[in-house]
Design a protein around this motif. Structure first.
Motif, PDB file in Angstrom:
ATOM      1  N   PRO A  97     -17.719  58.194  72.358  1.00 17.84           N
ATOM      2  CA  PRO A  97     -18.807  59.125  72.707  1.00 17.84           C
ATOM      3  C   PRO A  97     -18.485  60.034  73.894  1.00 17.84           C
ATOM      4  CG  PRO A  97     -19.310  56.956  73.559  1.00 17.84           C
ATOM      5  CD  PRO A  97     -18.019  56.823  72.803  1.00 17.84           C
ATOM      6  N   VAL A  98     -17.239  60.433  74.039  1.00 15.27           N
ATOM      7  CA  VAL A  98     -16.869  61.345  75.120  1.00 15.27           C
ATOM      8  C   VAL A  98     -17.582  62.683  74.897  1.00 15.27           C
ATOM      9  CG1 VAL A  98     -14.984  62.658  76.151  1.00 15.27           C
ATOM     10  CG2 VAL A  98     -14.628  60.269  75.516  1.00 15.27           C
ATOM     11  N   GLY A  99     -18.229  63.206  75.937  1.00 13.65           N
ATOM     12  CA  GLY A  99     -18.957  64.460  75.841  1.00 13.65           C
ATOM     13  C   GLY A  99     -20.451  64.293  75.702  1.00 13.65           C
ATOM     14  N   VAL A 100     -20.927  63.064  75.416  1.00 10.51           N
ATOM     15  CA  VAL A 100     -22.360  62.828  75.310  1.00 10.51           C
ATOM     16  C   VAL A 100     -22.981  62.853  76.706  1.00 10.51           C
ATOM     17  CG1 VAL A 100     -24.147  61.162  74.661  1.00 10.51           C
ATOM     18  CG2 VAL A 100     -22.138  61.467  73.203  1.00 10.51           C
ATOM     19  N   ALA A 101     -24.111  63.562  76.850  1.00 10.78           N
ATOM     20  CA  ALA A 101     -24.771  63.709  78.151  1.00 10.78           C
ATOM     21  C   ALA A 101     -26.245  63.344  78.031  1.00 10.78           C
ATOM     22  CB  ALA A 101     -24.629  65.146  78.657  1.00 10.78           C
ATOM     23  N   ILE A 102     -26.836  62.961  79.150  1.00 11.84           N
ATOM     24  CA  ILE A 102     -28.262  62.674  79.191  1.00 11.84           C
ATOM     25  C   ILE A 102     -29.040  63.921  78.759  1.00 11.84           C
ATOM     26  CG2 ILE A 102     -30.212  61.989  80.636  1.00 11.84           C
ATOM     27  CD1 ILE A 102     -28.182  59.795  80.245  1.00 11.84           C
ATOM     28  N   GLY A 103     -29.989  63.741  77.857  1.00  5.01           N
ATOM     29  CA  GLY A 103     -30.793  64.854  77.383  1.00  5.01           C
ATOM     30  C   GLY A 103     -30.277  65.513  76.123  1.00  5.01           C
ATOM     31  N   ASP A 104     -29.094  65.128  75.635  1.00  2.00           N
ATOM     32  CA  ASP A 104     -28.581  65.711  74.384  1.00  2.00           C
ATOM     33  C   ASP A 104     -29.546  65.422  73.231  1.00  2.00           C
ATOM     34  OD1 ASP A 104     -26.334  66.849  75.454  1.00  2.00           O
ATOM     35  OD2 ASP A 104     -24.966  65.247  74.867  1.00  2.00           O
ATOM     36  N   THR A 105     -29.659  66.388  72.316  1.00  2.00           N
ATOM     37  CA  THR A 105     -30.546  66.242  71.157  1.00  2.00           C
ATOM     38  C   THR A 105     -29.961  65.272  70.145  1.00  2.00           C
ATOM     39  OG1 THR A 105     -31.320  68.520  71.424  1.00  2.00           O
ATOM     40  CG2 THR A 105     -31.673  67.485  69.284  1.00  2.00           C
ATOM     41  N   VAL A 106     -30.832  64.420  69.580  1.00  2.00           N
ATOM     42  CA  VAL A 106     -30.418  63.444  68.568  1.00  2.00           C
ATOM     43  C   VAL A 106     -31.262  63.657  67.308  1.00  2.00           C
ATOM     44  CG1 VAL A 106     -30.146  61.006  68.005  1.00  2.00           C
ATOM     45  CG2 VAL A 106     -29.827  61.779  70.373  1.00  2.00           C
ATOM     46  N   HIS A 107     -30.599  63.844  66.173  1.00  2.00           N
ATOM     47  CA  HIS A 107     -31.275  63.991  64.882  1.00  2.00           C
ATOM     48  C   HIS A 107     -31.253  62.663  64.142  1.00  2.00           C
ATOM     49  CE1 HIS A 107     -30.253  68.584  64.826  1.00  2.00           C
ATOM     50  NE2 HIS A 107     -31.214  68.279  65.677  1.00  2.00           N
ATOM     51  N   LEU A 108     -32.388  62.278  63.577  1.00  2.00           N
ATOM     52  CA  LEU A 108     -32.494  61.064  62.780  1.00  2.00           C
ATOM     53  C   LEU A 108     -32.404  61.431  61.301  1.00  2.00           C
ATOM     54  CD1 LEU A 108     -33.032  57.980  63.104  1.00  2.00           C
ATOM     55  CD2 LEU A 108     -35.446  58.485  62.725  1.00  2.00           C
ATOM     56  N   ASN A 109     -31.381  60.934  60.614  1.00  2.00           N
ATOM     57  CA  ASN A 109     -31.126  61.331  59.228  1.00  2.00           C
ATOM     58  C   ASN A 109     -31.537  60.291  58.193  1.00  2.00           C
ATOM     59  OD1 ASN A 109     -30.026  63.734  60.129  1.00  2.00           O
ATOM     60  ND2 ASN A 109     -27.951  62.896  60.227  1.00  2.00           N
ATOM     61  N   GLY A 110     -32.016  59.146  58.612  1.00  2.00           N
ATOM     62  CA  GLY A 110     -32.450  58.123  57.667  1.00  2.00           C
ATOM     63  C   GLY A 110     -31.295  57.308  57.119  1.00  2.00           C
ATOM     64  N   GLN A 111     -31.604  56.481  56.140  1.00  3.45           N
ATOM     65  CA  GLN A 111     -30.601  55.603  55.534  1.00  3.45           C
ATOM     66  C   GLN A 111     -29.596  56.421  54.722  1.00  3.45           C
ATOM     67  OE1 GLN A 111     -30.641  51.962  55.724  1.00  3.45           O
ATOM     68  NE2 GLN A 111     -32.004  52.493  57.419  1.00  3.45           N
ATOM     69  N   ALA A 112     -28.355  55.995  54.768  1.00  5.66           N
ATOM     70  CA  ALA A 112     -27.297  56.686  54.017  1.00  5.66           C
ATOM     71  C   ALA A 112     -26.806  55.775  52.906  1.00  5.66           C
ATOM     72  CB  ALA A 112     -26.145  57.065  54.946  1.00  5.66           C
ATOM     73  N   GLY A 113     -27.383  55.929  51.724  1.00  5.05           N
ATOM     74  CA  GLY A 113     -26.901  55.179  50.572  1.00  5.05           C
ATOM     75  C   GLY A 113     -25.666  55.851  49.997  1.00  5.05           C
ATOM     76  N   LEU A 114     -25.317  55.467  48.807  1.00  6.33           N
ATOM     77  CA  LEU A 114     -24.153  56.042  48.136  1.00  6.33           C
ATOM     78  C   LEU A 114     -24.558  56.332  46.696  1.00  6.33           C
ATOM     79  CD1 LEU A 114     -21.240  56.516  49.255  1.00  6.33           C
ATOM     80  CD2 LEU A 114     -20.545  54.560  47.876  1.00  6.33           C
ATOM     81  N   ALA A 115     -24.138  57.481  46.182  1.00  8.65           N
ATOM     82  CA  ALA A 115     -24.523  57.885  44.826  1.00  8.65           C
ATOM     83  C   ALA A 115     -23.271  58.173  44.005  1.00  8.65           C
ATOM     84  CB  ALA A 115     -25.419  59.122  44.882  1.00  8.65           C
ATOM     85  N   PRO A 116     -22.585  57.125  43.536  1.00 10.06           N
ATOM     86  CA  PRO A 116     -21.376  57.344  42.730  1.00 10.06           C
ATOM     87  C   PRO A 116     -21.707  57.829  41.325  1.00 10.06           C
ATOM     88  CG  PRO A 116     -21.855  54.998  42.912  1.00 10.06           C
ATOM     89  CD  PRO A 116     -22.872  55.701  43.755  1.00 10.06           C
ATOM     90  N   HIS A 117     -20.733  58.445  40.700  1.00  6.90           N
ATOM     91  CA  HIS A 117     -20.868  58.813  39.288  1.00  6.90           C
ATOM     92  C   HIS A 117     -19.484  58.810  38.654  1.00  6.90           C
ATOM     93  CE1 HIS A 117     -19.472  63.057  39.709  1.00  6.90           C
ATOM     94  NE2 HIS A 117     -20.041  62.972  40.889  1.00  6.90           N
ATOM     95  N   ASP A 118     -19.435  58.995  37.353  1.00  5.20           N
ATOM     96  CA  ASP A 118     -18.180  58.838  36.620  1.00  5.20           C
ATOM     97  C   ASP A 118     -17.106  59.824  37.063  1.00  5.20           C
ATOM     98  OD1 ASP A 118     -19.661  56.968  35.334  1.00  5.20           O
ATOM     99  OD2 ASP A 118     -19.658  57.941  33.363  1.00  5.20           O
ATOM    100  N   GLY A 119     -17.521  60.966  37.626  1.00  4.48           N
ATOM    101  CA  GLY A 119     -16.551  61.960  38.090  1.00  4.48           C
ATOM    102  C   GLY A 119     -15.762  61.518  39.305  1.00  4.48           C
ATOM    103  N   TRP A 120     -16.103  60.373  39.875  1.00  2.14           N
ATOM    104  CA  TRP A 120     -15.355  59.866  41.032  1.00  2.14           C
ATOM    105  C   TRP A 120     -14.050  59.191  40.631  1.00  2.14           C
ATOM    106  CZ3 TRP A 120     -18.867  57.557  45.446  1.00  2.14           C
ATOM    107  CH2 TRP A 120     -19.784  58.537  45.848  1.00  2.14           C
TER     108      TRP A 120
END
Length: 459
Positions: A77-100
């Motif tokens: 976390p080099v460069g992180v400072a007090i007051g930096d904005t944080v975005h909450l993106n929710g759970q990160a599932g995975l969506a595979p399909h046959d093209g993988w």
């Protein structure tokens, strides 16, 4: 555009959101970042983005507190400072399909081979539950492997889970690659957990090759990635395997290695405040390994099977160290690779007497089981007296069984290293020839001259 591509495109668009909740960095200590303003919406495992002056630092919610969230970043976390904005993106599932199939991806489903890749139409939970235990089928039939040792002495059946236990430099990765190319399966899913960056490309290009990649999905997280990403790599690969299993496919799941998965889990658990035990591993390590392994195996109803081969790094050949002990107890067989065997040039360096396939005796017929039992008895007889034999202290004729073991040992040992195109029946006949037991098996029907055979029996 095909229907599948259109569904994938709709799934990509559905992921877009016009609004996002934001918080602020309140403190940073011990590699953990505390964030204010998101505690009422954050959940364990949510993905986050910290907007620093040097760029974006991704992370995952590790702890929940009344006023703050504790986030473990994906990298330093080099460069992180007090007051930096944080975005909450929710759970990160995975969506595979046959093209993988044929692609190399990271644990988030992003391509690593430089070509575009769409997510599938349906997201899956990274940590899904295994099939209902009472509804799972039994093991399926024996699978061809292309290796005589596994075609005969250590059979692998559909839905079986085996472990490869070895120290570094004993041929573990080479054996995994041989199984990836030769083991019967509709789809192969390979998890490279904490692998060296140079070896990922080498494994794909030189080991798997174009033919191997045609039926494979490779999920890779190199050793420089954070423990969050390395741990997620095994979960992501298993999620891909489950996608193809649910379509009724026979899936081969290869993981290299469970040890590095457990080490990544240890780093995360200790950062979250869990106490160390089990020689430095937290108590939750057992559950992490067992829950991953239980997701492989036979499916239920119209599902396919996930046949799993999991490598375990055994430091100093200590089979009782925590990770080896936990993994061995939950699997359906273990294959031990021995450094002394590798040093004398026999590969795969399988120590047969310390290796077990729990698909036996049901995976073999009575005649095959008879040969397997006799093979093990002869190898055990020789090994118990090996030091005496090499020291010249044994007098020939003292023990008829040992005399036979001494006479056959070079050919039996060489048999374990054979790589051939012959199927299981031919491999057993070859073994029976060595042991003088050909009367137990019908001779394989192999034409003396393939060209003459093709002329006599035109297609």
């Amino acid at each position: 555009m095909s229907t599948i591509d259109f569904d994938c495109l709709k799934a990509e668009i559905a992921q877009l959101s016009p609004t996002r909740r934001i918080g602020r960095v309140s403190s940073v200590y011990g590699g953990v970042i505390e964030v204010e303003g998101l505690s009422d919406e954050g959940r364990l495992g949510d993905q986050t983005e910290i907007m620093t002056s040097d760029g974006i630092v991704s992370g995952e919610v590790l702890q929940l507190r009344p006023e703050t969230l504790a986030i473990l970043p994906d990298h330093d976390p080099v460069g992180v400072a007090i007051g930096d904005t944080v975005h909450l993106n929710g759970q990160a599932g995975l969506a595979p399909h046959d093209g993988w199939i044929g692609r190399v991806i990271d644990p988030f489903g992003k391509p690593l081979d430089g070509k575009p890749l769409l997510r599938g139409p349906e997201a899956r939970n990274l940590r899904s539950a295994p099939p209902e235990p009472t509804k799972r089928r039994s093991f399926g039939g024996r699978l061809e492997t292309g290796l005589t040792a596994f075609n005969t002495m250590l059979p692998i059946v559909s839905g079986q889970r085996i472990g490869l236990f070895a120290g570094s430099g004993v041929g573990k990765s080479t054996l995994l690659s041989q199984l990836a190319r030769g083991l019967e399966a509709d789809v192969v899913v390979i998890a490279l957990v904490g692998e060296r960056g140079r070896e990922v490309g080498e494994f794909i290009q030189n080991v798997l090759g174009p033919d191997g990649m045609k039926r494979s999905v490779v999920v890779a997280a190199t050793s420089d990635r954070s423990p969050l990403v390395r741990r997620r790599c095994a979960w992501a690969a298993m999620t891909v395997a489950e996608h193809f299993r649910d379509q009724g496919n026979s899936v081969l799941f290869l993981a290299d290695s469970i040890t590095r998965f457990a080490e990544a889990h240890r780093e995360i658990a200790l950062a979250s405040g869990e106490a160390a035990s089990l020689r430095g591993f937290p108590a939750s390590t057992s559950q992490a390994i067992m829950s991953l392994c239980e997701r492989a195996g036979p499916g239920q109803d119209d599902q396919g099977d996930i046949t799993a081969v999991l490598s375990v790094l055994v430091a100093g050949s200590d089979m009782d160290e925590p990770i080896a002990d936990i993994t061995r107890g939950v699997l359906d067989g273990h294959v031990v690779l021995d450094r002394e065997i590798a040093e004398r040039g026999r590969f795969p360096a399988v120590d047969l007497l310390r290796s077990v396939s729990r698909s036996l005796p049901h995976a073999a017929n009575p005649e095959e089981n008879q040969v397997i039992e006799e093979f093990r008895r002869l190898m055990g007889t020789y090994q118990r007296s090996e030091m005496m034999i090499k020291a010249g202290l044994y007098a020939a004729g003292s023990d008829p069984e040992l005399d036979r073991a001494i006479r056959l040992w070079p050919r039996l040992d060489a048999f374990l290293s054979e790589h051939e195109e012959a199927d299981t029946a031919a491999s057993f006949y070859r073994l029976a020839e060595i042991m003088g037991r050909t009367s137990l098996f019908p001779a394989p029907e192999i034409p003396d001259n393939p060209e003459d055979e093709s002329v006599a029996n035109p297609a």
